[in-house]
Design a protein around this motif. Structure first.
Motif, mmCIF file in Angstrom:
data_model
loop_
_atom_site.group_PDB
_atom_site.id
_atom_site.type_symbol
_atom_site.label_atom_id
_atom_site.label_comp_id
_atom_site.label_asym_id
_atom_site.label_seq_id
_atom_site.Cartn_x
_atom_site.Cartn_y
_atom_site.Cartn_z
ATOM 1 N N ARG A 119 -6.343 56.650 -27.818
ATOM 2 C CA ARG A 119 -6.493 56.245 -29.223
ATOM 3 C C ARG A 119 -5.760 57.188 -30.183
ATOM 4 O O ARG A 119 -5.020 56.735 -31.050
ATOM 5 C CB ARG A 119 -7.978 56.145 -29.571
ATOM 6 C CG ARG A 119 -8.600 54.843 -29.115
ATOM 7 C CD ARG A 119 -8.274 53.724 -30.088
ATOM 8 N NE ARG A 119 -8.328 52.419 -29.466
ATOM 9 C CZ ARG A 119 -8.165 51.281 -30.121
ATOM 10 N NH1 ARG A 119 -7.908 51.297 -31.410
ATOM 11 N NH2 ARG A 119 -8.216 50.137 -29.497
ATOM 12 N N SER A 122 -2.041 56.478 -29.774
ATOM 13 C CA SER A 122 -1.609 55.243 -30.431
ATOM 14 C C SER A 122 -1.466 55.448 -31.933
ATOM 15 O O SER A 122 -0.478 55.031 -32.543
ATOM 16 C CB SER A 122 -2.618 54.130 -30.141
ATOM 17 O OG SER A 122 -2.275 52.944 -30.813
ATOM 18 N N TRP A 228 3.413 45.852 -26.672
ATOM 19 C CA TRP A 228 3.201 46.934 -27.638
ATOM 20 C C TRP A 228 3.105 46.361 -29.052
ATOM 21 O O TRP A 228 2.317 46.814 -29.878
ATOM 22 C CB TRP A 228 4.346 47.950 -27.537
ATOM 23 C CG TRP A 228 4.355 48.949 -28.648
ATOM 24 C CD1 TRP A 228 5.203 48.995 -29.725
ATOM 25 C CD2 TRP A 228 3.462 50.062 -28.821
ATOM 26 N NE1 TRP A 228 4.895 50.057 -30.540
ATOM 27 C CE2 TRP A 228 3.829 50.725 -30.014
ATOM 28 C CE3 TRP A 228 2.385 50.550 -28.083
ATOM 29 C CZ2 TRP A 228 3.174 51.858 -30.473
ATOM 30 C CZ3 TRP A 228 1.724 51.677 -28.554
ATOM 31 C CH2 TRP A 228 2.113 52.310 -29.716
ATOM 32 N N ASP A 231 -0.361 44.851 -29.509
ATOM 33 C CA ASP A 231 -1.522 45.710 -29.321
ATOM 34 C C ASP A 231 -2.390 45.714 -30.576
ATOM 35 O O ASP A 231 -1.886 45.815 -31.698
ATOM 36 C CB ASP A 231 -1.078 47.138 -28.995
ATOM 37 C CG ASP A 231 -2.258 47.993 -28.594
ATOM 38 O OD1 ASP A 231 -2.867 47.691 -27.553
ATOM 39 O OD2 ASP A 231 -2.582 48.941 -29.331
ATOM 40 N N THR A 318 -5.905 50.905 -36.746
ATOM 41 C CA THR A 318 -6.056 51.682 -35.510
ATOM 42 C C THR A 318 -7.053 52.818 -35.708
ATOM 43 O O THR A 318 -7.899 53.080 -34.847
ATOM 44 C CB THR A 318 -4.688 52.256 -35.076
ATOM 45 O OG1 THR A 318 -3.775 51.180 -34.872
ATOM 46 C CG2 THR A 318 -4.809 53.058 -33.791
ATOM 47 N N VAL A 373 4.259 56.988 -26.475
ATOM 48 C CA VAL A 373 4.134 55.593 -26.052
ATOM 49 C C VAL A 373 4.202 55.452 -24.530
ATOM 50 O O VAL A 373 3.611 54.544 -23.960
ATOM 51 C CB VAL A 373 5.217 54.723 -26.732
ATOM 52 C CG1 VAL A 373 5.244 53.315 -26.149
ATOM 53 C CG2 VAL A 373 4.966 54.657 -28.235
ATOM 54 N N PHE A 376 0.830 55.178 -22.885
ATOM 55 C CA PHE A 376 -0.180 54.329 -23.522
ATOM 56 C C PHE A 376 -0.413 53.033 -22.752
ATOM 57 O O PHE A 376 -1.547 52.690 -22.416
ATOM 58 C CB PHE A 376 0.229 54.023 -24.964
ATOM 59 C CG PHE A 376 -0.730 53.099 -25.667
ATOM 60 C CD1 PHE A 376 -1.899 53.598 -26.215
ATOM 61 C CD2 PHE A 376 -0.483 51.737 -25.754
ATOM 62 C CE1 PHE A 376 -2.793 52.760 -26.849
ATOM 63 C CE2 PHE A 376 -1.375 50.896 -26.382
ATOM 64 C CZ PHE A 376 -2.531 51.414 -26.934
ATOM 65 N N SER A 377 0.655 52.284 -22.483
ATOM 66 C CA SER A 377 0.504 50.951 -21.881
ATOM 67 C C SER A 377 -0.115 51.014 -20.497
ATOM 68 O O SER A 377 -0.986 50.199 -20.151
ATOM 69 C CB SER A 377 1.860 50.252 -21.817
ATOM 70 O OG SER A 377 2.332 49.987 -23.118
ATOM 71 N N ALA A 380 -3.891 51.929 -20.762
ATOM 72 C CA ALA A 380 -4.597 50.896 -21.523
ATOM 73 C C ALA A 380 -4.817 49.651 -20.673
ATOM 74 O O ALA A 380 -5.927 49.097 -20.634
ATOM 75 C CB ALA A 380 -3.819 50.550 -22.784
#
Length: 483
Positions: A119, A122, A228, A231, A318, A373, A376-377, A380
């Motif tokens: 978090r 992001s 992305w 998101d 966010t 980044v 992140f993906s 997640a």
């Protein structure tokens, strides 16, 4: 249950002696819910990702298919989460669902990874994107100094912290305004594209599938780039306890926001292809800015303004939802007590918001957009898959649980397969050390789980620190909102 139960506010502190139990206000209605989803989804991605989707797919038509598929996948995920939100009417998103279905250890690992890494990461990535566009006009013809970009991103985070700590209604009002502004921006680009098509600018769509990439791995990477931009589809589930009539508002907001954003994304991509050839789009450093130069002429500066507004609004959404994960995990005993408390007058989870802000500032000052980044993906989508697996378990094993909304079982099944693919495809095709580092970081949470959560070891000095922080921040423990 091995979870530690929270004490009520009037037995924990003198700050709220004689008061009713503190609860977060239920001030998020349908319009604010739509704004939270759409406003968080529409950030920097749609202005930056199209060239990378095209790069990996090779043709305009296949790129549009990826964008449509990403929208469909986001919709499937959000509908699945909507059913979970009507069964488990608590804030916290994936964390609370994993906790209630799979137990405390996997939930703690999610909270540990999400609160410290995902978090804040992001938020830092979106704020860095905001800062890049905000300072670009002051450095025409050259790249902006990194120190200026990072300081601007840090200032953005601090401003968001103040706003979110003051008042929930102020936050939702800002979300509504910025969401309207960014949707208007996308509408301007979409209409511009339709005008170009009407004038015969259709060369990019002739033989639209020519040069399409057929490999499985490039398609997976293209999905990462597109997703992305989508998101934020799950953000409303992080604030379920603050929704007015969550059993109605949650599904309706999802069904309005995600199709709206998907249609606009497709129209915007069509507009990009109408204004530029594929080779021009690939050579563009910022596709939206190049579009503005070609279509708007002297008004091209509006595009940079659109991106600044868009990324700031996305950062706000966010931050608003991210702080709730930290708050909910602390309320369940998986984070320090102080993070589960709310301000006695503003009724906002200010300690959790301040902590999220601090972690984001560390990432902004120590990393770049790309490095943030990268992890992140992967992490997640691992937890998205686990959450969807939990929904399938409830649908098969506990169909008697009351729920006001049911999603057809085929939808979470498709979502689960997509999550497995998105986690495994990049590892199999291009194994990188980042994936190992993130996995090891997530597993390192086990070291903290057993002494602090399972065996409930709470050092006395932490209790003293909590008391002093409670007095300094004017916060008190909260009770759950009544269902």
């Amino acid at each position: 249950s091995i979870m530690r139960k929270r004490k009520t506010a009037d037995s924990s502190t003198d700050l709220n002696e004689g008061r009713e139990n503190l609860r977060l206000k239920q001030e998020v209605g349908l319009i604010s819910g739509v704004s939270l989803i759409a406003g968080t989804m529409v950030g920097s991605g749609i202005f930056m990702s199209p060239e990378w989707v095209l790069y990996h797919m090779g043709s305009p038509a296949s790129s549009l298919l990826i964008w449509a598929s990403c929208g469909l996948l986001a919709m499937f995920g959000a509908l699945s989460y909507a059913e979970l939100g009507t069964i488990i009417k608590e804030s916290g998103g994936e964390y609370i669902y994993i906790l209630r279905i799979f137990g405390p250890l996997p939930a703690f690992l999610f909270a540990y990874t999400s609160v410290i890494l995902v978090r804040p990461g992001s938020l830092a990535a979106v704020c860095l994107s905001f800062a890049e566009y905000a300072v670009a006009p002051f450095y025409p013809g050259c790249s902006s100094p990194q120190i200026v970009v990072k300081c601007t991103a840090a200032a953005c985070i601090l401003l968001l912290t103040i706003i979110n700590c003051l008042n929930v209604k102020l936050v939702t009002s800002i979300m509504n305004i910025f969401t309207a502004a960014k949707l208007l921006a996308l509408l301007v680009i979409a209409v511009g594209g339709l005008v170009l098509l009407a004038k015969g600018h259709t060369q990019s769509f002739q033989n639209g599938f020519q040069n399409t990439t057929a490999g499985i791995a490039p398609i997976g990477v293209a999905f990462y780039q597109g997703l992305w931009s989508y998101d934020g589809w799950n953000n409303l589930n992080y604030v379920t306890e603050e929704l007015k009539k969550p059993e109605v508002t949650l599904p309706r907001a999802v069904m309005i926001a995600i199709p709206l954003v998907t249609c606009l994304y497709l129209l915007v991509n069509v507009s990009y292809f109408a204004a530029m050839t594929p080779s021009e789009l690939l050579s563009s450093g910022a596709v939206a800015v190049t579009w503005g130069d070609k279509v708007l002429g002297s008004w091209a500066w509006l595009v940079s303004l659109f991106v600044v507004l868009s990324t700031f609004g996305s950062s706000n959404g966010t931050f608003f939802s991210g702080g709730r994960v930290c708050y909910t995990a602390a309320r369940e005993g998986h984070m320090p007590d102080i993070l589960s408390m709310a301000h006695v007058r503003c009724l906002t989870p200010s300690p959790a918001l301040i902590f999220t802000s601090a972690m984001s500032l560390i990432m902004v000052l120590s990393g770049t957009f790309t490095t943030i980044v990268n992890f992140f993906s992967f992490i997640a989508w691992f937890f998205y898959g686990m959450t969807i697996l939990g929904l399938l378990y409830l649908k098969i094993k506990k169909p008697e649980l009351p729920r006001s909304y049911k999603v057809p079982i085929i939808i979470p099944l498709i979502m689960l397969l997509a999550a497995v693919y998105l986690v495994l495809a990049p590892i199999i095709d291009q194994p990188r050390m980042e994936f190992l580092y993130v996995t090891l970081f997530a597993l390192s949470g086990i070291i903290f789980y057993f002494p602090l959560v399972h065996f409930k070891y709470h050092p006395r000095f932490l209790q003293r620190i909590t008391l002093h922080l409670q007095l300094f921040l004017e916060v008190a423990p909260t009770a759950r909102n009544k269902k």
